[in-house]
Scaffold this motif. Sequence first.
Motif, PDB file in Angstrom:
ATOM      1  N   LEU A 275       1.320   0.966  -5.625  1.00  0.00           N
ATOM      2  CA  LEU A 275       2.007   1.342  -4.378  1.00  0.00           C
ATOM      3  C   LEU A 275       3.325   0.591  -4.199  1.00  0.00           C
ATOM      4  CD1 LEU A 275      -0.895   2.034  -1.923  1.00  0.00           C
ATOM      5  CD2 LEU A 275       0.803   3.624  -2.764  1.00  0.00           C
ATOM      6  N   GLU A 276       3.399  -0.612  -4.737  1.00  0.00           N
ATOM      7  CA  GLU A 276       4.709  -1.297  -4.738  1.00  0.00           C
ATOM      8  C   GLU A 276       5.715  -0.453  -5.508  1.00  0.00           C
ATOM      9  OE1 GLU A 276       3.381  -5.963  -4.473  1.00  0.00           O
ATOM     10  OE2 GLU A 276       4.363  -5.254  -6.296  1.00  0.00           O
ATOM     11  N   GLN A 277       5.235   0.097  -6.636  1.00  0.00           N
ATOM     12  CA  GLN A 277       6.099   0.957  -7.455  1.00  0.00           C
ATOM     13  C   GLN A 277       6.586   2.158  -6.643  1.00  0.00           C
ATOM     14  OE1 GLN A 277       4.086   2.418 -10.940  1.00  0.00           O
ATOM     15  NE2 GLN A 277       5.839   3.650 -11.572  1.00  0.00           N
ATOM     16  N   VAL A 278       5.666   2.735  -5.829  1.00  0.00           N
ATOM     17  CA  VAL A 278       6.034   3.887  -4.984  1.00  0.00           C
ATOM     18  C   VAL A 278       7.169   3.503  -4.033  1.00  0.00           C
ATOM     19  CG1 VAL A 278       5.231   5.370  -3.097  1.00  0.00           C
ATOM     20  CG2 VAL A 278       3.784   5.006  -5.089  1.00  0.00           C
ATOM     21  N   PHE A 279       6.992   2.377  -3.328  1.00  0.00           N
ATOM     22  CA  PHE A 279       8.009   2.020  -2.322  1.00  0.00           C
ATOM     23  C   PHE A 279       9.300   1.531  -2.967  1.00  0.00           C
ATOM     24  CE2 PHE A 279       4.084   1.928   0.227  1.00  0.00           C
ATOM     25  CZ  PHE A 279       4.458   2.894   1.149  1.00  0.00           C
ATOM     26  N   VAL A 280       9.189   0.901  -4.139  1.00  0.00           N
ATOM     27  CA  VAL A 280      10.421   0.528  -4.860  1.00  0.00           C
ATOM     28  C   VAL A 280      11.186   1.805  -5.214  1.00  0.00           C
ATOM     29  CG1 VAL A 280      11.284  -0.347  -7.071  1.00  0.00           C
ATOM     30  CG2 VAL A 280       9.668  -1.710  -5.748  1.00  0.00           C
ATOM     31  N   ASN A 281      10.461   2.816  -5.700  1.00  0.00           N
ATOM     32  CA  ASN A 281      11.117   4.092  -6.042  1.00  0.00           C
ATOM     33  C   ASN A 281      11.818   4.696  -4.826  1.00  0.00           C
ATOM     34  OD1 ASN A 281      10.382   4.123  -8.712  1.00  0.00           O
ATOM     35  ND2 ASN A 281       8.516   5.309  -8.382  1.00  0.00           N
ATOM     36  N   ILE A 282      11.116   4.691  -3.684  1.00  0.00           N
ATOM     37  CA  ILE A 282      11.687   5.293  -2.476  1.00  0.00           C
ATOM     38  C   ILE A 282      12.918   4.507  -2.026  1.00  0.00           C
ATOM     39  CG2 ILE A 282      11.255   5.829  -0.044  1.00  0.00           C
ATOM     40  CD1 ILE A 282       8.258   6.174  -0.835  1.00  0.00           C
ATOM     41  N   PHE A 283      12.804   3.170  -2.009  1.00  0.00           N
ATOM     42  CA  PHE A 283      13.947   2.345  -1.568  1.00  0.00           C
ATOM     43  C   PHE A 283      15.129   2.498  -2.527  1.00  0.00           C
ATOM     44  CE2 PHE A 283      10.579  -0.532   0.484  1.00  0.00           C
ATOM     45  CZ  PHE A 283      10.673   0.157   1.687  1.00  0.00           C
TER      46      PHE A 283
END
Lengths: 129, 395
Positions: free
Chosen positions: B286-294
């Motif tokens: 999920l960190e990967q998800v939010f890094v992608n979004i940011f």
Amino acid sequence: MAIKRILLIDDEETFSRALKLYLERTGRYVVRVESGGAFALEAAKVFRPDLILLDVIMPDIDGGTVAAQFREDTTLSRIPIIFLTAAVSRDEVKTRSGVIGGERFIPKPVSAQEVLALIESPVTLGANE
Amino acid sequence: MIQLGEQHYRCVIESARDAILWTDLDGAILSWNQGAAAMFGYTAEDMVGRSLTELLPERFRDPAMPGLARFDGSGYGRFRGTMELIGRRKNASEFWIELAFSEWTSDAGSFLSAVIRDITERKRVEEELRSANAQLSERRRALEEALQKLNTAHEDLQETQLQLIHVAKMESVGRLAAGVAHEVKNPLATLLMGLDVLTDHYPVYDADLAILLRDMKTAVKRADKVIKGLLDFSAPHQLEKTAQSINGIVEQALALVKHELDRCHVSVEKHLDNAIPCLAIDRTKLEQVFVNIFMNSVQALQAGGSIRVETAVRTGEIYVLIDDTGPGVPPDKLHKVFDPFFTTKPTGKGTGLGLTVSKQIVEMHGGTITLSNKPSGGARVQVAFSIGKGVAHGH
């Protein structure tokens, strides 16, 4: 500084040729290339390497089996082995500080500088100097 | 026409199956035929002189007379017409009757005649009909309900089918990616090592050649980045779930992209709800998800801007809303943003796999992710997790 001997076991001949060229051009290493795992043990007994760079996925014997053979041989078991492979991702290696399942890994593609840094690190060849 | 005498009329009346009687205007019975005797069990001797209302159960007697009066005053007729009532036999049993009244006058005065018919059978049939109609209505309602359920199930089935097709498509892309990744990384390794040999061990005096070699290295690293995205996409679909705070994951992702936020002069406004419960989730994924979004927002805000991050709990779901002040996504491209290899970024700046992988990860957690344009401008990404599906304990 004594010239170190590196046994590079990898079926990707073009990569092996480029890495051998790079390392030997530094003047600090002599590299012998084996393109498969079948004759790696015999080659190591003749070449007496200081370090083994070992691919994981090879057509004849996989790198894990080759590494196990080295560790079972009392004359070769102390030679450090680094896996050099496209089978792991840079993230996997990074998040596990370069060690997966107790083995050290370098992910492909990798810059020559990164390979050199690991080879010359204290835990590899640096400690022998 | 045959002229009939009184005796003939009496025979007609006495042989009728209906009760035929007449009364004075106060309802006192003056005549009682055989039909009435058979129907009610009273003889003429029993009933002559008694009130017509005694043919009704006691509970209806008092209301009956005013009822008759109302009928009389209704304007419908001078005691002409019929009504359905409950009758009472001599043995106290009750039954349905139809009472037809009419008023007539003779030299002797004004009288009422009443024809009473036993309508027990008709009522029974009517009741059966009513019951059958009610059953029919109930069956129709049940059928309509079943049809509605069938329609809903059909829609669900279509939705599931589409999802299965999507999953199958994604899995096949994943398998292909895993195979291709290994085969492409090895030649890339040769290229990168060869370029290092050239740049580090051979003198490059030509400036254009130096640029060319640098560009080639960049190209190799770019290709490697695409492969990384493909591997993320095809990674085993297993989650290492632990109880985690979404707020903590959002904060960590922001810390990971801090350098890029600073470099592009992007400010961050946080509205994190501290009351949201922990969820059983895979922190790294999920960190990967939010890094992608940011990172998508940062890349959309090259000239600077701001990102607003909000977390909240609403109606059993945890929401993370990420708004940016960028240009948003062209409306005709919105439906493609989660497709593999779709990107609105300039060539070389994005692999087109970030949101695809993010969607895959969020859906593995039973959550949803949507991307839309805000009416006021800029893009909004909404990630939602059902508390019921992955809730852990504590806050």
